[in-house]
Design a protein around this motif. Structure first.
Motif, PDB file in Angstrom:
ATOM      1  N   CYS A  92       1.098  -1.098  -0.402  1.00  0.00           N
ATOM      2  CA  CYS A  92       0.611   0.109  -0.262  1.00  0.00           C
ATOM      3  C   CYS A  92       0.986   1.147   0.035  1.00  0.00           C
ATOM      4  O   CYS A  92       1.678   1.702   0.463  1.00  0.00           O
ATOM      5  CB  CYS A  92      -0.607   0.258   1.261  1.00  0.00           C
ATOM      6  N   GLY A 104      -3.249  -2.439   4.827  1.00  0.00           N
ATOM      7  CA  GLY A 104      -3.629  -3.290   3.807  1.00  0.00           C
ATOM      8  C   GLY A 104      -2.341  -3.897   3.606  1.00  0.00           C
ATOM      9  O   GLY A 104      -1.342  -4.184   4.232  1.00  0.00           O
ATOM     10  N   CYS A 127      -6.239  -2.079   0.009  1.00  0.00           N
ATOM     11  CA  CYS A 127      -5.919  -1.418   0.307  1.00  0.00           C
ATOM     12  C   CYS A 127      -6.652   0.036   1.252  1.00  0.00           C
ATOM     13  O   CYS A 127      -7.322  -0.051   0.185  1.00  0.00           O
ATOM     14  CB  CYS A 127      -4.645   0.066  -0.185  1.00  0.00           C
ATOM     15  N   HIS A 128      -6.329   0.229   2.455  1.00  0.00           N
ATOM     16  CA  HIS A 128      -7.478   1.160   3.690  1.00  0.00           C
ATOM     17  C   HIS A 128      -7.533   2.571   3.492  1.00  0.00           C
ATOM     18  O   HIS A 128      -6.146   2.806   4.145  1.00  0.00           O
ATOM     19  CB  HIS A 128      -7.864   0.924   4.568  1.00  0.00           C
ATOM     20  N   GLN A 169      -6.867   5.763   9.072  1.00  0.00           N
ATOM     21  CA  GLN A 169      -7.653   6.342  10.014  1.00  0.00           C
ATOM     22  C   GLN A 169      -7.114   7.498  10.779  1.00  0.00           C
ATOM     23  O   GLN A 169      -5.860   7.538  11.156  1.00  0.00           O
ATOM     24  CB  GLN A 169      -8.042   5.415  10.591  1.00  0.00           C
ATOM     25  N   TYR A 183      -1.538   4.966   3.816  1.00  0.00           N
ATOM     26  CA  TYR A 183      -2.816   3.502   3.337  1.00  0.00           C
ATOM     27  C   TYR A 183      -2.215   2.314   4.377  1.00  0.00           C
ATOM     28  O   TYR A 183      -0.880   2.619   4.324  1.00  0.00           O
ATOM     29  CB  TYR A 183      -3.400   3.571   1.553  1.00  0.00           C
TER      30      TYR A 183
END
Length: 123
Positions: free
Chosen positions: A8, A14, A20-21, A24, A12
């Motif tokens: 990622c 993941g 891929c996130h 946060q 990002y």
């Protein structure tokens, strides 16, 4: 080349195998599998890619996630700001705002008034 070899991008996290996130809030993601929590007394917005994306919380000051408590007589609104309390006002260590000092009164720290002689004004 295989999907397992993918990583990622910064901001990002993941497995990299096409999942891929977005990083946060409260974390930074230099790229790769796991998000990294922001250091003590700092936070980040969504998508922070590096530790310098973690800013100090109110009452603390610093950069790159190294946050120190705000000194007495000053207030820290977060990030790297240290602002001195106006005349006739003060603050305790770790303050995010000032208050009128002892012997003065008022709701606006930029306009603290002398305490009347027949009143007690603890600040």
């Amino acid at each position: 080349w295989s999907a397992v070899d993918c990583m990622c991008s910064a901001g990002y996290h993941g497995s990299g195998s096409f999942v891929c996130h977005l990083c946060q809030a409260g974390y930074y993601c230099p790229g790769g599998r796991d998000p990294v929590p922001c250091p003590h007394k700092s936070l980040s917005s969504v998508g922070a890619a590096a530790v310098d994306g973690c800013g100090c919380v109110p009452g603390y000051t610093g950069t790159k996630g190294v946050c120190l408590v705000c000194p007495i007589g000053s207030y820290c609104t977060g990030g790297d700001s240290v602002l001195h309390c106006p005349d006739k006002s003060t603050s305790d260590v770790g303050a995010s705002k000032c208050a009128c000092a002892a012997g003065y009164r008022g709701s606006d720290v930029f306009a603290c008034q002398d305490c009347p002689t027949d009143e007690y004004c603890p600040g």
